[in-house]
Design a protein around this motif. Structure first.
Motif, PDB file in Angstrom:
ATOM      1  N   ILE A 181     -17.750  -3.896 -14.990  1.00 26.32           N
ATOM      2  CA  ILE A 181     -16.792  -4.569 -14.272  1.00 26.32           C
ATOM      3  C   ILE A 181     -16.595  -3.404 -13.075  1.00 26.32           C
ATOM      4  O   ILE A 181     -16.523  -4.050 -11.985  1.00 26.32           O
ATOM      5  CB  ILE A 181     -15.854  -5.150 -15.067  1.00 26.32           C
ATOM      6  N   ALA A 182     -16.367  -2.222 -13.426  1.00 20.82           N
ATOM      7  CA  ALA A 182     -16.108  -1.145 -12.449  1.00 20.82           C
ATOM      8  C   ALA A 182     -17.210  -0.959 -11.460  1.00 20.82           C
ATOM      9  O   ALA A 182     -16.953  -0.570 -10.506  1.00 20.82           O
ATOM     10  CB  ALA A 182     -15.909   0.004 -13.430  1.00 20.82           C
ATOM     11  N   TYR A 183     -18.272  -1.001 -11.743  1.00 27.44           N
ATOM     12  CA  TYR A 183     -19.452  -1.040 -10.996  1.00 27.44           C
ATOM     13  C   TYR A 183     -19.585  -2.321 -10.108  1.00 27.44           C
ATOM     14  O   TYR A 183     -19.650  -1.962  -8.856  1.00 27.44           O
ATOM     15  CB  TYR A 183     -20.948  -1.147 -11.846  1.00 27.44           C
ATOM     16  N   ALA A 184     -19.109  -3.424 -10.561  1.00 24.79           N
ATOM     17  CA  ALA A 184     -19.040  -4.659  -9.682  1.00 24.79           C
ATOM     18  C   ALA A 184     -17.822  -4.399  -8.659  1.00 24.79           C
ATOM     19  O   ALA A 184     -18.095  -4.659  -7.547  1.00 24.79           O
ATOM     20  CB  ALA A 184     -18.848  -5.728 -10.583  1.00 24.79           C
ATOM     21  N   ILE A 185     -16.848  -3.835  -9.108  1.00 22.25           N
ATOM     22  CA  ILE A 185     -15.717  -3.567  -8.191  1.00 22.25           C
ATOM     23  C   ILE A 185     -15.972  -2.845  -7.103  1.00 22.25           C
ATOM     24  O   ILE A 185     -15.821  -2.946  -5.857  1.00 22.25           O
ATOM     25  CB  ILE A 185     -14.314  -3.073  -9.009  1.00 22.25           C
ATOM     26  N   ASP A 186     -16.613  -1.627  -7.348  1.00 25.06           N
ATOM     27  CA  ASP A 186     -17.241  -0.580  -6.573  1.00 25.06           C
ATOM     28  C   ASP A 186     -18.129  -1.435  -5.439  1.00 25.06           C
ATOM     29  O   ASP A 186     -18.099  -1.125  -4.320  1.00 25.06           O
ATOM     30  CB  ASP A 186     -17.846   0.362  -7.260  1.00 25.06           C
ATOM     31  N   LEU A 187     -19.031  -2.226  -5.999  1.00 23.83           N
ATOM     32  CA  LEU A 187     -19.984  -2.978  -5.128  1.00 23.83           C
ATOM     33  C   LEU A 187     -19.161  -3.722  -4.174  1.00 23.83           C
ATOM     34  O   LEU A 187     -19.813  -3.893  -3.132  1.00 23.83           O
ATOM     35  CB  LEU A 187     -20.923  -3.742  -6.054  1.00 23.83           C
ATOM     36  N   ILE A 188     -18.029  -4.525  -4.657  1.00 21.79           N
ATOM     37  CA  ILE A 188     -17.419  -5.342  -3.747  1.00 21.79           C
ATOM     38  C   ILE A 188     -16.860  -4.348  -2.516  1.00 21.79           C
ATOM     39  O   ILE A 188     -16.737  -4.768  -1.373  1.00 21.79           O
ATOM     40  CB  ILE A 188     -16.274  -6.006  -4.438  1.00 21.79           C
ATOM     41  N   ASN A 189     -16.151  -3.386  -2.865  1.00 21.88           N
ATOM     42  CA  ASN A 189     -15.574  -2.354  -1.967  1.00 21.88           C
ATOM     43  C   ASN A 189     -16.413  -1.747  -1.219  1.00 21.88           C
ATOM     44  O   ASN A 189     -16.089  -1.471   0.272  1.00 21.88           O
ATOM     45  CB  ASN A 189     -14.644  -1.472  -2.521  1.00 21.88           C
ATOM     46  N   SER A 190     -17.747  -1.698  -1.381  1.00 22.91           N
ATOM     47  CA  SER A 190     -18.842  -0.935  -0.805  1.00 22.91           C
ATOM     48  C   SER A 190     -19.232  -1.768   0.525  1.00 22.91           C
ATOM     49  O   SER A 190     -19.835  -1.316   1.412  1.00 22.91           O
ATOM     50  CB  SER A 190     -19.904  -0.488  -1.309  1.00 22.91           C
ATOM     51  N   GLN A 191     -19.107  -3.202   0.440  1.00 27.93           N
ATOM     52  CA  GLN A 191     -19.358  -3.939   1.419  1.00 27.93           C
ATOM     53  C   GLN A 191     -18.432  -3.770   2.728  1.00 27.93           C
ATOM     54  O   GLN A 191     -18.810  -4.130   4.026  1.00 27.93           O
ATOM     55  CB  GLN A 191     -19.087  -5.402   1.077  1.00 27.93           C
ATOM     56  N   LYS A 192     -17.021  -3.091   2.450  1.00 28.63           N
ATOM     57  CA  LYS A 192     -16.410  -2.898   3.637  1.00 28.63           C
ATOM     58  C   LYS A 192     -15.754  -4.008   4.548  1.00 28.63           C
ATOM     59  O   LYS A 192     -16.186  -3.903   5.902  1.00 28.63           O
ATOM     60  CB  LYS A 192     -16.771  -1.628   4.445  1.00 28.63           C
ATOM     61  N   SER A 193     -15.799  -5.344   3.979  1.00 33.60           N
ATOM     62  CA  SER A 193     -15.739  -6.452   4.717  1.00 33.60           C
ATOM     63  C   SER A 193     -14.190  -6.311   5.263  1.00 33.60           C
ATOM     64  O   SER A 193     -13.313  -5.693   4.659  1.00 33.60           O
ATOM     65  CB  SER A 193     -15.714  -7.583   3.659  1.00 33.60           C
TER      66      SER A 193
END
Length: 409
Positions: A181-193
């Motif tokens: 889940i931490a990986y997924a949160i980082d993946l969301i933030n890395s989109q920089k939307s």
């Protein structure tokens, strides 16, 4: 009680029938005993979890979910194997009958099973068996970022290349791996939307399911804010509460949780996103679902402070709302964001070739981008999982949509 007895008898009968294929394929007794032991353990765990296990609501908790998933996996293996055995048995009976009626010995002779057919049956059965196990232990966290560019004639120029990240159907009560889940949160933030939109179902049954994940989800970032709506599971409708007050408190607790995470929860409300003197309307309805699902959504109330000519993004959890109400409304909703279907967490998707899931027989709009009457909807496949504790072919989704101003030539 009678239903349990019937179920157990059928399950054991299927196992004994499947055992015939194993005996044809292998001569080693330990293979038979291993199959019998595994089959009984799966059955015993399922019966235990659904009789004396913890009852946190009508939606499966984590132990029940795994018990159901393992049972589904075992039954799939047995049923596919039996389909082959049954067809062979019909042939064997017909062959024996022919020998009785027309053979020289005039005896009913039951031909032996063909090893090749049993091997084929078990080989084919092993494919969904393995896929369902993979879905439970790896597929459910196989997060995919899906990106779309959508063009609009009337998008304000200032919002050209404006980027939206959408997540949906978190179902935090099902999570069992904080690192994933931490990986997924980082993946969301890395989109920089520019903005993050969550389209409902934070929990399965109760607000308390989200407690272990508040700190992690509060790290979600978007420069123009994080907004959310409620899904059908967020209202506590799948729990037998002792009093109406307890149910109401659960909903209020969930609203506080959303605020603590940093979400601006829209309850039949609207907000405006502003940039360089221009604005677009962000609208959020409460859950409205076809059939027996909760219908708290009020589109008229949601649009009270929005003008007809405003560019509109609508958050609505259930895509049946878009089909039944939104696209026929007197307002034009440029983009609606939904979830709810999970793509049934099972299907086949090969971009440009195949897009199929059994859920298509229930929902016309079940995954991805659709357009009707000049209006778009994205149906997110979901971040989490529910019921079957895995995903096969329909992976957990993080959607990134970039708005484009259509250029005229």
């Amino acid at each position: 009680m009678l239903r349990w007895v019937i179920f157990i008898v059928i399950y054991l009968a299927l196992g004994l029938y499947t055992l015939q294929a194993l005996k044809t394929v292998s001569r080693y007794p330990w293979v038979y005993y291993a199959f019998i032991l595994m089959s009984l353990l799966v059955l015993g765990n399922f019966v235990y979890q659904f009789t004396v296990g913890d009852d946190t609501g009508r939606v499966l908790n984590r132990p029940k979910s795994y018990a159901f998933g393992l049972l589904l996996t075992m039954l799939t293996f047995k049923l596919i194997t039996i389909a082959f055995l049954f067809s062979e048995d019909i042939f064997r009976i017909m062959s024996g009958g022919y020998q009785k009626l027309f053979g020289t010995a005039k005896e009913f002779t039951f031909p032996e099973r063909r090893r090749f057919l049993s091997l084929m049956a078990m080989g084919l059965a092993a494919i969904p068996f393995g896929a369902l196990l993979y879905g439970m232990y790896r597929g459910k966290y196989n997060f995919k970022v899906l990106k779309y560019n959508l063009e609009f004639d009337d998008l304000p120029e200032a919002f050209h290349n404006y980027q939206i990240t959408q997540i949906s159907d978190v179902h935090s009560g099902s999570f069992d791996d904080p690192k994933k889940i931490a990986y997924a949160i980082d993946l969301i933030n890395s989109q920089k939307s520019d903005v993050l939109l969550f389209t409902g179902d934070l929990v399965n049954n109760k607000a308390e399911e989200m407690h272990p994940w508040i700190t992690l989800f509060s790290t979600l970032e978007a420069k123009d804010g994080k907004f959310s709506v409620l899904g059908n599971h967020d209202y506590g409708d799948y729990v037998d509460w002792d009093t109406p007050e307890e149910k109401m408190k659960n909903l209020e607790d969930l609203k506080v949780l959303q605020k603590n995470i940093g979400f601006d929860l829209l309850l039949n409300e609207s907000r405006f996103l502003e940039k360089d003197g221009a604005r677009i309307a962000l609208m959020g309805v409460e859950n409205w679902g076809r059939g027996g699902f909760k219908k708290a959504g009020d589109l008229d109330k949601t649009k009270e402070h929005v003008a007809k000519d405003d560019f509109k993004i609508l958050m609505s959890h259930d895509p049946s709302h878009w089909e039944d109400k939104v696209i026929h409304d007197d307002y034009h909703y440029h983009l609606t964001l939904s979830g709810h279907t999970h793509g049934m967490q099972f299907g086949i998707e090969i971009p440009g070739w195949v897009k199929w899931s059994p859920v298509k027989w229930r929902y016309k709009y079940w995954a991805g981008i659709y357009e009707e009457l000049g209006q778009y909807i994205n149906v997110n496949r979901g971040f989490g999982f529910l019921g079957y504790p895995g995903r096969v072919g329909i992976w957990p989704e993080i959607t990134v949509i970039t708005l484009k101003k259509k250029t005229t030539v």
